[in-house]
Design a protein around this motif. Structure first.
Motif, PDB file in Angstrom:
ATOM      1  N   THR A   1      69.867  43.594  59.277  1.00 35.48           N
ATOM      2  CA  THR A   1      68.867  44.047  57.869  1.00 35.48           C
ATOM      3  C   THR A   1      68.804  45.337  57.572  1.00 35.48           C
ATOM      4  N   VAL A   2      69.226  45.874  56.694  1.00 30.65           N
ATOM      5  CA  VAL A   2      69.575  47.447  56.220  1.00 30.65           C
ATOM      6  C   VAL A   2      68.255  47.700  55.107  1.00 30.65           C
ATOM      7  N   VAL A   3      67.850  48.833  55.664  1.00 30.81           N
ATOM      8  CA  VAL A   3      66.852  49.396  54.489  1.00 30.81           C
ATOM      9  C   VAL A   3      67.617  50.597  53.926  1.00 30.81           C
ATOM     10  N   PHE A   4      67.786  50.581  52.722  1.00 34.00           N
ATOM     11  CA  PHE A   4      68.429  51.760  52.136  1.00 34.00           C
ATOM     12  C   PHE A   4      67.226  52.670  51.384  1.00 34.00           C
ATOM     13  N   ALA A   5      66.883  53.668  51.718  1.00 32.83           N
ATOM     14  CA  ALA A   5      65.732  54.468  50.987  1.00 32.83           C
ATOM     15  C   ALA A   5      66.412  55.350  49.934  1.00 32.83           C
ATOM     16  N   CYS A   6      65.893  55.174  48.595  1.00 34.21           N
ATOM     17  CA  CYS A   6      66.389  55.741  47.533  1.00 34.21           C
ATOM     18  C   CYS A   6      65.083  56.235  46.512  1.00 34.21           C
ATOM     19  N   ASP A   7      65.342  57.316  45.857  1.00 31.92           N
ATOM     20  CA  ASP A   7      64.353  57.903  45.065  1.00 31.92           C
ATOM     21  C   ASP A   7      64.693  57.438  43.457  1.00 31.92           C
ATOM     22  N   PHE A   8      65.961  57.046  43.142  1.00 34.30           N
ATOM     23  CA  PHE A   8      66.199  56.537  42.016  1.00 34.30           C
ATOM     24  C   PHE A   8      66.334  57.782  40.676  1.00 34.30           C
ATOM     25  N   ARG A   9      66.794  58.839  41.336  1.00 32.53           N
ATOM     26  CA  ARG A   9      67.018  60.080  40.569  1.00 32.53           C
ATOM     27  C   ARG A   9      68.601  60.451  40.250  1.00 32.53           C
TER      28      ARG A   9
ATOM     29  N   THR B   1      59.570  58.237  36.291  1.00 34.96           N
ATOM     30  CA  THR B   1      59.704  58.967  34.948  1.00 34.96           C
ATOM     31  C   THR B   1      60.186  57.943  34.147  1.00 34.96           C
ATOM     32  N   ALA B   2      60.663  58.451  32.746  1.00 32.72           N
ATOM     33  CA  ALA B   2      61.041  57.193  31.889  1.00 32.72           C
ATOM     34  C   ALA B   2      62.446  56.987  32.418  1.00 32.72           C
ATOM     35  N   ASP B   3      63.036  57.764  33.085  1.00 34.85           N
ATOM     36  CA  ASP B   3      64.520  57.230  33.436  1.00 34.85           C
ATOM     37  C   ASP B   3      64.548  56.289  34.701  1.00 34.85           C
ATOM     38  N   THR B   4      63.410  56.136  35.290  1.00 35.45           N
ATOM     39  CA  THR B   4      63.456  55.259  36.495  1.00 35.45           C
ATOM     40  C   THR B   4      64.055  53.988  36.205  1.00 35.45           C
ATOM     41  N   PRO B   5      63.565  53.128  35.233  1.00 39.62           N
ATOM     42  CA  PRO B   5      64.006  51.856  34.983  1.00 39.62           C
ATOM     43  C   PRO B   5      65.488  51.764  34.788  1.00 39.62           C
ATOM     44  N   PHE B   6      66.079  52.577  34.216  1.00 34.82           N
ATOM     45  CA  PHE B   6      67.486  52.919  33.885  1.00 34.82           C
ATOM     46  C   PHE B   6      68.234  53.277  35.299  1.00 34.82           C
ATOM     47  N   GLU B   7      68.023  54.102  35.927  1.00 31.91           N
ATOM     48  CA  GLU B   7      68.562  54.538  37.264  1.00 31.91           C
ATOM     49  C   GLU B   7      68.527  53.420  38.337  1.00 31.91           C
ATOM     50  N   THR B   8      67.360  52.290  38.065  1.00 33.66           N
ATOM     51  CA  THR B   8      67.439  51.255  38.902  1.00 33.66           C
ATOM     52  C   THR B   8      68.567  50.536  38.639  1.00 33.66           C
ATOM     53  N   LEU B   9      68.662  49.959  37.287  1.00 32.18           N
ATOM     54  CA  LEU B   9      69.528  49.119  37.096  1.00 32.18           C
ATOM     55  C   LEU B   9      71.099  49.678  37.166  1.00 32.18           C
ATOM     56  N   VAL B  10      71.118  51.146  37.207  1.00 29.99           N
ATOM     57  CA  VAL B  10      72.559  51.934  37.615  1.00 29.99           C
ATOM     58  C   VAL B  10      72.889  51.355  39.154  1.00 29.99           C
ATOM     59  N   MET B  11      71.856  51.730  40.072  1.00 24.47           N
ATOM     60  CA  MET B  11      71.791  51.253  41.200  1.00 24.47           C
ATOM     61  C   MET B  11      72.222  49.826  41.503  1.00 24.47           C
ATOM     62  N   ASP B  12      71.671  49.054  40.914  1.00 19.06           N
ATOM     63  CA  ASP B  12      71.951  47.604  41.047  1.00 19.06           C
ATOM     64  C   ASP B  12      73.379  47.254  40.710  1.00 19.06           C
ATOM     65  N   THR B  13      73.996  47.731  39.816  1.00 14.59           N
ATOM     66  CA  THR B  13      75.179  47.600  39.278  1.00 14.59           C
ATOM     67  C   THR B  13      76.125  47.990  40.348  1.00 14.59           C
ATOM     68  N   LEU B  14      75.985  49.449  40.953  1.00 17.93           N
ATOM     69  CA  LEU B  14      76.740  49.964  42.064  1.00 17.93           C
ATOM     70  C   LEU B  14      76.764  48.985  43.187  1.00 17.93           C
ATOM     71  N   LEU B  15      75.576  48.354  43.405  1.00 19.14           N
ATOM     72  CA  LEU B  15      75.595  47.569  44.765  1.00 19.14           C
ATOM     73  C   LEU B  15      75.644  46.051  44.424  1.00 19.14           C
ATOM     74  N   ALA B  16      76.075  45.685  43.346  1.00 22.15           N
ATOM     75  CA  ALA B  16      75.922  44.462  42.629  1.00 22.15           C
ATOM     76  C   ALA B  16      76.727  43.285  43.894  1.00 22.15           C
TER      77      ALA B  16
END
Length: 277
Positions: free
Chosen positions: A154-162, A197-212
């Motif tokens: 189990t891995v925890v990756f701490a991320c600020d989504f910026r 921020t207004a960018d957080t949902p988009f940045e979350t989607l970007v991370m999900d794409t990178l780690l799909a």
């Protein structure tokens, strides 16, 4: 993952980190583990009232090599089949030379120990591991002094989504996730959405794409303390390692400011994997 580099000062903490590295080698298929001791020759300074005793460089070298030989012998019982345990000793300043050593050894990972501290103690004592963390661009696992190896499931990756694309060292991160083959949590700690921020949902989607490819699970933790939030979540999920990316610039109040990574390293009983940008 072919090679793990293990800097050592021959302390109990260093031995514990070396054992951790050997058990990790078994899990991820490493074939070489290199014990590395950097000893620094003190050069006398002219006109100093209390001169520093001159130490014979050959004595330092012999002492270093003897310590490595003893350490190698004591670790034989933990050596996995198919893994070669090597030693390397040099008159160098560890943090200044560590990247060069990692390059020459073709190290995929560095593993070091750290002894816990608090308050003034951690500010004054510092740590070789933290010094190396500031300098190396090779992924670094910091192993708490009392931590014993648990297979990384189990891995925890701490991320600020910026600025996810810009700030995430995705290739080394993927190489390590490929080696671990573990359940992955991507965790963001905030308090009353102060950093949303207004960018957080988009940045979350970007991370999900990178780690799909790793089917990440996302968790948003409410806590005034970023460090406490991460450690509490990691404990709850019985995480085997925490991944963090210290930032050179940017969101200074966030998790990835070096002081936060320093706090994590000193106070976590879970190994901390640091990947620099």
């Amino acid at each position: 993952m072919k090679t793990i580099l293990v800097p050592t000062d021959f302390s109990d903490t260093a031995y514990n980190a070396a054992r951790y590295a050997l058990h990790l080698a078994r899990q991820v298929g490493t074939t070489r583990v290199v014990l590395y001791h950097a000893y620094e020759l003190i050069v006398p300074v002219p006109d100093v009232p209390d001169p520093i005793p001159v130490i014979d460089p050959e004595d330092l070298k012999q002492s270093s090599e003897t310590g490595l030989s003893l350490m190698r012998s004591r670790l034989q019982a933990d050596l996995p089949e198919g893994v070669t345990l090597l030693t390397r000793s040099e008159n160098q300043l560890l943090q200044a030379y560590i990247d060069q050593v990692a390059k020459e050894e073709q190290a995929d990972l560095i593993v070091m120990g750290i002894t816990g501290g608090s308050g003034v103690e951690e500010m004054l004592l510092g740590s070789n591991a933290l010094d190396v963390m500031k300098e190396t661009h090779t992924p670094l696992i910091i192993v708490p002094g009392e931590a014993s190896f648990r297979e990384i499931n189990t891995v925890v990756f701490a991320c600020d989504f910026r600025k996810v694309t810009e700030n995430t060292p995705i290739q080394p991160l993927k190489l390590l996730l490929d080696a671990f083959r573990a359940r992955l949590f991507v965790v963001n700690v905030d308090h009353e959405k102060r950093h949303f921020t207004a960018d957080t949902p988009f940045e979350t989607l970007v991370m999900d794409t990178l780690l799909a490819d790793y089917t990440p699970e996302y968790r948003f933790v409410e806590n005034e303390s970023v460090v406490e939030g991460i450690l509490t979540f990691a404990d709850q999920e019985k995480a085997d390692i925490i991944i963090t990316v210290p930032r050179q610039h940017g969101f200074l109040a966030g998790l990835f400011h070096r002081s936060r990574t320093r706090q994590l390293a000193f106070h976590s009983h879970i190994p901390l994997l640091v990947i620099r940008e």
